[in-house]
Design an enzyme around this catalytic site. Structure first.
Site, PDB file in Angstrom:
ATOM      1  CG  HIS A 161       0.157 -31.379   9.355  1.00  0.00           C
ATOM      2  ND1 HIS A 161       0.079 -30.828   8.088  1.00  0.00           N
ATOM      3  CD2 HIS A 161      -0.362 -30.453  10.205  1.00  0.00           C
ATOM      4  CE1 HIS A 161      -0.463 -29.618   8.173  1.00  0.00           C
ATOM      5  NE2 HIS A 161      -0.744 -29.373   9.444  1.00  0.00           N
ATOM      6  CB  CYS A 204       1.741 -35.429   3.764  1.00  0.00           C
ATOM      7  SG  CYS A 204       1.063 -33.811   3.361  1.00  0.00           S
TER       8      CYS A 204
END
Length: 461
Positions: A161, A204
């Site tokens: 992430h 991301c």
């Protein structure tokens, strides 16, 4: 006697011939393509899965798959350094104990993977010091570090992430900040710790790790799964891809990652350049914009330079790799929510499993609401209701760093987490708002007051 004389003449001619090489002639590395005639060096790799827990299955699957590609290419285990929490293969929820796959009905990619840094040893301090070759500063782990030299080629792959300006680590509050990573890379370059380096980053807003801050003169080329302001996507997810067995309950891979690795699986690394792979991955990754940064001259190097020499039995046809995937991908910010929804949907009605899954889903929804509300409330306290949204969501032009003062960014983020709880994969989408607070001149004192007023009387969901 005559034979001895002839042998002497032959040896002498070889010696003189070597003296007559041009001054700047370089030894050819026969493991690479003719256009990459470089002094023979070693290949090194650092593979990092920066998450834990079963719903993040895909990150460790990605890293294990990457290891198998490098091993097939001839890299030795002593030159491959692996960071992975290692809580997936034998997780109670894993339907195939001791096995990890990276695509539906895929082969086991877990077998043989070195466990250099596992559990809490997967942290930013160890990551930085592994790159720098600073063995004395490590905390736990195998002690393996990048002992690369001025003729060596380094490949770093990070799957996790991320958000504006940072990549996550398994421990709450531990992050790889963009500015710190660039500082480490500059230091490695200054110490002549590599000839060239390639980084692939799955996360991301991963473009923000390099946009405007990775110099072009470090012999480093980087590609990212997303630009500085968008999410990356999980792939091969149950309910979205009919080929994924329902019992897995979670995504098996990530869109950008499986695109470059499945390209490697069917290609000849001696014939495919970094640029060619970038184009194929860019076309296949149809949910985000794959980006490239740094030294663009490196794009013409062949994959063999970093990943070793492998030749697919199926040849170099990549038609199915260059096309967008048909299966639906899941936003990385939503993979935990997707995991709990799927878990609840397949639980037997009225069972304890159903009760637990429903509670987990409701807790996740409540947490997301808490993060949304707290950030928006802090924004209103700092900027006023009318200006808050514009200030928090402002995106700087491409080519500019995320934030002017990285120390401020770290400080305000820590203040938020102290009063309002740690950012989750979902909550990390607001780190750009924290950066904008710094860019607007918000001080630590003002952030403490706003965070305390917003969250001090609320439970950290």
């Amino acid at each position: 006697m005559a034979c001895g004389a002839l042998l002497f003449v032959a040896l002498l001619s070889l010696i003189v011939g070597s003296w007559c090489l041009p001054e700047n002639a370089e030894l050819k590395d026969f493991g690479g393509p003719p256009s990459n005639t470089e002094k023979k060096g070693n290949r090194w790799a650092v593979l990092v899965a920066g998450s834990n827990e079963y719903y993040n299955y895909r990150h460790q699957a990605d890293i294990c798959h990457a290891y198998q590609i490098l091993k097939k290419g001839g890299l030795k285990d002593e030159n491959i350094i692996v960071f992975m929490y290692d809580d997936i293969a034998y997780n109670p929820e894993n339907p195939r104990k001791g096995v990890i796959i990276n695509k539906p009905n895929g082969r086991d990619v877990y077998k043989g993977v070195p466990k250099d840094y596992t559990g809490t040893d997967v942290n930013s301090n160890n990551f930085y010091n592994v790159i720098l070759g600073n063995k004395s500063a490590l905390t736990g782990g195998s002690g393996k570090v990048l002992r690369s030299g001025p003729n060596d080629h380094v490949f770093i792959y990070y799957a996790d992430h991320g958000s504006a300006g940072l990549l996550a680590m398994p421990t709450d509050g531990d992050y790889v900040y963009a500015k710190d990573l660039i500082r480490v890379l500059k230091k490695k370059h200054a110490s002549r710790g590599f000839k060239s380096m390639v980084l692939y980053v799955e996360a991301c807003e991963s473009g923000s790790m390099f946009d405007g801050i990775l110099p072009r003169n470090l012999n480093i080329y980087a590609t990212t799964a997303a630009n500085p302001e968008e999410s990356s996507y999980g792939m091969y997810c149950p309910g979205e891809d009919p080929r994924v067995a329902e019992e897995y309950g979670t995504c098996l891979g990530d869109l950008y990652s499986i695109s470059w690795m499945e390209d490697c699986d069917i290609s000849d690394s001696r014939e495919e350049t970094l640029q060619q792979q970038y184009e194929r991955v860019r076309r296949r990754t149809n949910k985000s914009h794959v980006m490239q940064y740094g030294d663009m001259s490196r794009r013409q190097q062949f994959l063999v330079t970093y990943m070793g020499g492998y030749l697919s039995k199926r040849g170099t046809s990549t038609s199915n790799i260059s096309s967008p995937l048909i299966s639906r991908a899941v936003n990385q910010r939503d993979t935990k929510l997707h995991y709990f929804q799927h878990k609840l949907g397949r639980a037997p009605t009225g069972s304890q499993e159903e009760l637990e899954a429903r509670k987990q889903l409701l807790d996740e929804i409540a947490h997301r609401k808490h993060v949304d509300d707290s950030i928006h409330k802090i924004g209103e306290l700092l900027f006023g209701r009318r200006e808050s949204s514009n200030m928090l969501m402002k995106v700087w032009p491409r080519g500019q760093p995320l934030v002017d003062n990285w120390d401020c960014f770290k400080k305000l983020l820590k203040i938020y987490e102290k009063y309002c709880g740690h950012f989750s994969a979902y909550g990390m989408k607001y780190t750009r708002a924290i950066a904008n607070m710094c860019n607007a001149g918000i001080t630590a004192e003002k952030m403490v007051v706003a965070s305390d007023q917003t969250c001090s009387k609320k439970p950290h969901v």
